[in-house]
Structure formats: C-alpha cells, structure tokens
Design an enzyme around this catalytic site. Structure first.
Site, PDB file in Angstrom:
ATOM      1  CE  LYS A  52     -40.118  38.386 -42.276  1.00 10.67           C
ATOM      2  NZ  LYS A  52     -39.421  37.190 -43.029  1.00 10.67           N
ATOM      3  CB  CYS A  76     -41.196  30.925 -36.946  1.00  9.68           C
ATOM      4  SG  CYS A  76     -39.677  31.519 -36.295  1.00  9.68           S
TER       5      CYS A  76
END
Length: 311
Positions: free
Chosen positions: A123, A266
C-alpha cells in the site's frame, strides 16, 4: 505472557463490522482457542462504525480492541486516540490496522498511543509480502514467540531455549531481506515527497472523486460524504442500480483501460451489514489527478449506458 494467554476464557475481543478479513480471522482463531467472545460494533446511519456503541461495549472483560484507522470500503476515519483512552481505562489493549492510513497521511504512533499498529508495504508503493508491526517494547518483551527457528533465540540447550530481545524473537528464520529493503526505500520515497503534502493533495482529490461520482445517476456511494466527516480517504465503494459491480469493472477495464476493483474487498461482514453482496471501488493515490477522475467518470457513464441498454 502471550496474547493468547492474555485473552483468556470469558474475555472479550471488540471489533467493528468494517474490519478487513485480516483483522478478523486471526481473532476468530484466538477466540476458538481461548474461549473469548467476539463483540462487533455496528454502523451509524452515516455508515461509519458506531463509536458510542464501542464505548458502551468496553468493560473489565475487554482484553483487546481491534479497529482500523481508515476503512478500505467506507473511506471513513476512526478517532484512535479516544478509543485508546477509553480502552486503557478498562485495561484493554488496542490494535490498529493502519494499512489504509500510513500510506496517505502522517501517522504519529506515539501520539495515537495504540499498543499495536500494523501496516503493509504494497500500500506504500513498496514490494508485496512484507509489512510492519509497531508495538510498545515492554509489551513485546512480555510476549512469547509464536514461531521457532533461527535468529529468534539467545541460547539453545537440549531441553530448552532462551529468546532474543524484541523484535528478533518474533522473526524466526531468514527474514524477507529484499522486501524489507524495498519497503525502506518506499518509506524514504514517500517521506521525500512529504506525507503532509500527500495528505492535503489527496483530501482535495477525494472530495472531487466523491462529488463527481455522486453526480452520476443511479450511483450509490457507501460511507460518509466529505462534508459529514471533514475527511474522507481517496476511495469510493459504490454500486449502480440494477448493474452488477463485476460487469462494471470488466467493461471499464476492457473497453476503457480504467482499473477499479469489484467484489467484497475482503470485508464480507461489512457488505452484509450494508445489505449487499459486492461493490465496485475506485481508489486513488498521490500519483492520480483530477483529469484521471474525469476519465473514470466519463468511462463509467459509457459503461452504464452500455450495460443498461442490454436489458
């Protein structure tokens, strides 16, 4: 003392329905092994985790509170400092999932005061397969290792071993050396740009994305508006009436070269709470521009027209 011993039978683990699976499933394992109970905080009408409910759930039975800093679906941000203060008053530890905040803003771990804070490299423009855990040294020193092998020991005898000081005791075996070096380079890169500068730019970009997407007919964006919270992450999870999000993502990719994600991201519990099975998500970072948002919106309108004309 390991976390498993700390979270004993009759203890409580508090989470929110908006947590990523990676912040839920391990605690289900712990719950099954220890007999602790999982308590979930729901959403407010603004579609953010209900902080008042979280506060009301805290008791001397609460052993750990697991919360995100920024939601990967709702784009909302939680008041971590307040949550830490409330939790510490009842003797509970706090673990913060900062995967969606560390790459986008300056995060002062000392100021937040959380007992544990985690983030992932990919990320942060770094390599996959690596991340980091920040914790207080005294807590780590009181915990037993969960893996055995090389590098995590002080001395090995025939019937017992002694363990190295943290963090080495939790890093058995050969570490992901290349990945860790890559993560360090990514951190240097982001720091050179300036996290405050990235954050200010992305706040403007996030508002522009939300407002332009919200102007598209029959689009439903999940999470609070920027005006409700004063801060929204540069992402929008959304659905289009009578159109499946996977169809949207595939047509945007194949016909327009625009990449969005579709699915439950998710976060199945959150999607069930919202009454949906899936959503599409447009995500931005500091390297994106308003012009690219315009390209996305134009492509989305064309995609909606194409898909609805097939019905």
């Amino acid at each position: 003392m390991s976390l498993k011993r700390f979270i004993c039978y009759g203890g409580q683990i508090i989470l929110t329905v908006a947590e990523h699976h990676s912040a839920i499933v391990p605690w289900q394992f712990v719950s099954q092994k220890t007999g602790a109970t999982l308590k979930y905080v729901g959403l407010t009408k603004e579609e953010v985790p209900d902080i008042d409910q979280l506060k009301s759930l805290l008791s001397n039975k609460t052993k750990i509170v697991v919360v995100h800093h920024v939601s990967n679906v709702l784009g909302s941000m939680l008041p971590i400092e307040e949550i830490v203060t409330w939790s510490n008053k009842v003797g509970a530890k706090v673990l913060v999932d900062a995967c969606q905040s560390v790459p986008h803003m300056a995060v002062d771990v000392q100021k937040l005061g959380a007992d544990f804070l985690v983030a992932s490299s990919h990320k942060m423009c770094g390599p996959t397969g690596v991340g980091f855990l920040h914790s207080k040294f005294e807590i780590l020193s009181s915990m037993e290792p969960f893996l055995g092998g090389g590098e995590m020991i002080a001395d090995v005898f025939q019937d017992r071993s002694t363990y190295a000081e943290p963090p080495s005791r939790f890093e058995a075996g050969t570490p992901a050396i290349g990945e860790a070096i890559g993560l360090g380079a990514a951190i240097d890169y982001l720091s050179h740009i300036g996290m405050d500068q990235i954050h200010e730019y992305e706040k403007e970009l996030a508002t522009y994305l939300y407002e332009t997407l919200n102007s598209v007919p029959n689009v439903r964006i999940y999470g609070p508006s920027p005006s409700q919270t004063g801060h929204r992450a540069p992402l929008c999870s959304f659905n289009v009436e009578n159109v499946h999000p996977t169809d949207i993502a595939e047509i945007l990719d194949l016909q327009h070269g625009v990449a969005v994600r579709s699915g439950h991201h998710c976060a199945q519990i959150l999607h069930r709470t919202l009454g949906i099975n899936a959503s599409a998500r447009a995500s931005l970072h500091f390297y994106n521009t308003k012009e690219e948002v315009d390209v996305f919106i134009h492509a989305l309108k064309d995609t909606i027209d194409f898909l609805t004309s097939q019905h």
